[in-house]
Design an enzyme around this catalytic site. Structure first.
Site, mmCIF file in Angstrom:
data_model
loop_
_atom_site.group_PDB
_atom_site.id
_atom_site.type_symbol
_atom_site.label_atom_id
_atom_site.label_comp_id
_atom_site.label_asym_id
_atom_site.label_seq_id
_atom_site.Cartn_x
_atom_site.Cartn_y
_atom_site.Cartn_z
ATOM 1 N N LYS A 65 42.135 -12.837 -160.542
ATOM 2 C CA LYS A 65 40.838 -12.915 -159.846
ATOM 3 C C LYS A 65 40.323 -14.351 -159.711
ATOM 4 O O LYS A 65 39.625 -14.667 -158.759
ATOM 5 C CB LYS A 65 39.794 -12.048 -160.551
ATOM 6 C CG LYS A 65 40.090 -10.558 -160.427
ATOM 7 C CD LYS A 65 38.957 -9.723 -160.984
ATOM 8 C CE LYS A 65 39.315 -8.250 -160.981
ATOM 9 N NZ LYS A 65 38.218 -7.399 -161.425
ATOM 10 N N ALA A 134 33.172 -7.011 -167.353
ATOM 11 C CA ALA A 134 32.581 -5.883 -166.631
ATOM 12 C C ALA A 134 31.052 -5.942 -166.681
ATOM 13 O O ALA A 134 30.381 -5.693 -165.679
ATOM 14 C CB ALA A 134 33.084 -4.569 -167.226
ATOM 15 N N ASN A 156 25.885 -6.719 -178.158
ATOM 16 C CA ASN A 156 27.265 -7.188 -178.329
ATOM 17 C C ASN A 156 27.418 -7.727 -179.746
ATOM 18 O O ASN A 156 26.427 -8.003 -180.428
ATOM 19 C CB ASN A 156 27.563 -8.290 -177.305
ATOM 20 C CG ASN A 156 29.054 -8.477 -177.082
ATOM 21 O OD1 ASN A 156 29.772 -7.509 -176.896
ATOM 22 N ND2 ASN A 156 29.519 -9.709 -177.122
ATOM 23 N N TYR A 229 37.722 5.213 -167.699
ATOM 24 C CA TYR A 229 37.878 6.530 -167.087
ATOM 25 C C TYR A 229 39.117 7.238 -167.615
ATOM 26 O O TYR A 229 40.036 6.598 -168.132
ATOM 27 C CB TYR A 229 37.898 6.450 -165.553
ATOM 28 C CG TYR A 229 39.046 5.660 -164.976
ATOM 29 C CD1 TYR A 229 38.891 4.331 -164.631
ATOM 30 C CD2 TYR A 229 40.300 6.250 -164.787
ATOM 31 C CE1 TYR A 229 39.940 3.594 -164.107
ATOM 32 C CE2 TYR A 229 41.357 5.529 -164.266
ATOM 33 C CZ TYR A 229 41.163 4.203 -163.931
ATOM 34 O OH TYR A 229 42.219 3.486 -163.428
HETATM 35 P P1 NDP Z 1 36.437 -7.562 -171.736
HETATM 36 O O1 NDP Z 1 37.656 -7.704 -172.555
HETATM 37 O O2 NDP Z 1 35.996 -8.661 -170.843
HETATM 38 O O3 NDP Z 1 35.192 -7.212 -172.713
HETATM 39 C C1 NDP Z 1 35.332 -6.259 -173.736
HETATM 40 C C2 NDP Z 1 34.003 -6.000 -174.404
HETATM 41 O O4 NDP Z 1 34.212 -4.993 -175.415
HETATM 42 C C3 NDP Z 1 33.403 -7.217 -175.096
HETATM 43 O O5 NDP Z 1 32.009 -7.206 -174.991
HETATM 44 C C4 NDP Z 1 33.815 -6.989 -176.559
HETATM 45 O O6 NDP Z 1 32.906 -7.537 -177.506
HETATM 46 C C5 NDP Z 1 33.723 -5.476 -176.644
HETATM 47 N N1 NDP Z 1 34.528 -4.985 -177.783
HETATM 48 C C6 NDP Z 1 35.871 -4.976 -177.900
HETATM 49 N N2 NDP Z 1 36.230 -4.484 -179.095
HETATM 50 C C7 NDP Z 1 35.086 -4.202 -179.755
HETATM 51 C C8 NDP Z 1 34.780 -3.669 -181.056
HETATM 52 N N3 NDP Z 1 35.747 -3.333 -181.917
HETATM 53 N N4 NDP Z 1 33.485 -3.491 -181.394
HETATM 54 C C9 NDP Z 1 32.494 -3.820 -180.529
HETATM 55 N N5 NDP Z 1 32.709 -4.336 -179.299
HETATM 56 C C10 NDP Z 1 33.978 -4.516 -178.922
HETATM 57 O O7 NDP Z 1 36.675 -6.219 -170.905
HETATM 58 P P2 NDP Z 1 35.962 -5.790 -169.530
HETATM 59 O O8 NDP Z 1 34.536 -6.175 -169.615
HETATM 60 O O9 NDP Z 1 36.767 -6.235 -168.393
HETATM 61 O O10 NDP Z 1 36.146 -4.186 -169.574
HETATM 62 C C11 NDP Z 1 35.353 -3.388 -170.441
HETATM 63 C C12 NDP Z 1 35.618 -1.916 -170.146
HETATM 64 O O11 NDP Z 1 35.235 -1.595 -168.804
HETATM 65 C C13 NDP Z 1 37.079 -1.490 -170.273
HETATM 66 O O12 NDP Z 1 37.108 -0.210 -170.879
HETATM 67 C C14 NDP Z 1 37.576 -1.390 -168.844
HETATM 68 O O13 NDP Z 1 38.591 -0.425 -168.704
HETATM 69 C C15 NDP Z 1 36.298 -0.929 -168.142
HETATM 70 N N6 NDP Z 1 36.260 -1.310 -166.725
HETATM 71 C C16 NDP Z 1 36.207 -0.315 -165.790
HETATM 72 C C17 NDP Z 1 36.151 -0.604 -164.449
HETATM 73 C C18 NDP Z 1 36.080 0.517 -163.462
HETATM 74 O O14 NDP Z 1 36.241 0.277 -162.253
HETATM 75 N N7 NDP Z 1 35.812 1.722 -163.898
HETATM 76 C C19 NDP Z 1 36.138 -1.989 -163.958
HETATM 77 C C20 NDP Z 1 36.161 -2.975 -165.031
HETATM 78 C C21 NDP Z 1 36.239 -2.630 -166.356
HETATM 79 P P3 NDP Z 1 32.972 -9.075 -178.007
HETATM 80 O O15 NDP Z 1 32.364 -9.886 -176.897
HETATM 81 O O16 NDP Z 1 32.147 -9.050 -179.234
HETATM 82 O O17 NDP Z 1 34.417 -9.376 -178.214
#
Ligand code: NDP
Length: 288
Positions: A65, A134, A156, A229
């Protein structure tokens, strides 16, 4: 006219985009081709090959991207805000050089899905869990003053990440004077807090894990949405909410189809209705 379209990424073999776009095209009697293109080395080289062989538009997924952001010669306002491009459209030639409009349809696709589901936004208090890519994508539409949301709390593990996102977006989105924006960690979420809408934008559901929030928060909510999903539309997060009597619980398939619909509109001028396509893709997933 046949629209020659594609999706670029790595991995790409499981992308649902070809099925989604073919389904849109069949609904509206349009003629498209839509292929998956694996980017093993440079995105620009693959994109050059595609566009010089008649490509009209493409989607771009992980990890390309930012490469697509560089490739675009012009950006839509929402792509500028997102600083990431998931859609490119061939925009003719200037001085014999091909021009490409770069867009980001993730936030608009999510918002289209909230509207489809009649999510209560006006006057509502929203809790978003997670502050990754996201969350950055979905925030601008929610923060816009025209949406009339009352407050947005993002929780977060690290709140510094949230503050950075807020600061950046506040410079670019007209939030109006009344929207309250709050950054929280999970420990500060108290059982007596009241959120009308809870959105899980963490990646936890992928690993079948729940965010550490008080169960009472679900019970107070009217509407729960997990960006992740599944085949049957339920995730560990929506199951938890349903068990605590939240009536309206949804997974993120509608967002996936919504962002595709917004790309399709950029290319063809037609914004597809997503309902039929969501049902179709769900049935395909269930057969896999
Ligand atoms: P990122 O990797 O950018 O962000 C992940 C987030 O999850 C961060 O805020 C992270 O927190 C948090 N996280 C991960 N592990 C933990 C944990 N053990 N405890 C608490 N928080 C946690 O991912 P994206 O933002 O790209 O995607 C997030 C979700 O959205 C995914 O499930 C993805 O599949 C879904 N998605 C769906 C889309 C759709 O079209 N339906 C489009 C884009 C995403 P920290 O910052 O503290 O690490």
């Amino acid at each position: 006219m046949t629209f020659k379209l594609a999706v670029f990424g790595n991995p790409i073999e499981h992308s649902l985009s070809p099925l989604i776009h073919q389904h849109f095209a069949s609904q509206y009697g349009q003629d498209i081709t839509y292929e998956r293109i694996l980017v093993e080395h440079t995105f620009a080289q693959k994109a050059d090959e595609f566009f010089s062989s008649g490509g009209f538009g493409c989607n771009i997924t992980v990890p390309c991207k930012l490469n697509a952001l560089d490739y675009a010669t012009e950006l839509t306002p929402r792509a500028k805000i997102a600083q990431a491009v998931n859609t490119l459209k061939f925009n003719g030639f200037v001085n014999q050089k091909p021009q490409f409009l770069g867009d980001n349809t993730d936030g608009a696709g999510f918002f289209q899905d909230l509207k489809r589901l009649n999510c209560p936004l006006k006057g509502s208090n929203i809790l978003i869990l997670g502050a990754g890519g996201a969350t950055r994508g979905i925030l601008p539409n929610l923060m816009d003053y025209r949406t009339k949301v009352k407050s947005i709390t993002v929780a977060n593990r690290t709140t510094a990440k949230i503050r950075k996102i807020f600061e950046n977006l506040q410079e670019q989105v007209d939030t109006g004077a009344f929207l309250e924006l709050k950054a929280s960690n999970y420990e500060s979420l108290e059982p007596d807090m009241h959120f009308d809408v809870i959105i899980n934008a963490t990646s936890l559901s992928m690993n079948n894990e729940l965010p550490k929030i008080p169960p009472e928060l679900y019970s107070h909510a009217q509407f729960v949405y997990d960006l992740y999903y599944t085949k049957d539309g339920s995730t560990i997060f929506t199951n938890k909410a349903r068990s605590l009597n939240v009536e309206h619980c949804y997974d993120g398939l509608g967002m996936l189809v919504g962002q595709a619909a917004q790309s399709y509109e950029l290319w063809t001028g037609v914004l597809p209705d997503t309902e039929n396509t969501i049902n179709y893709i769900r049935s395909v997933l269930q057969q896999q």
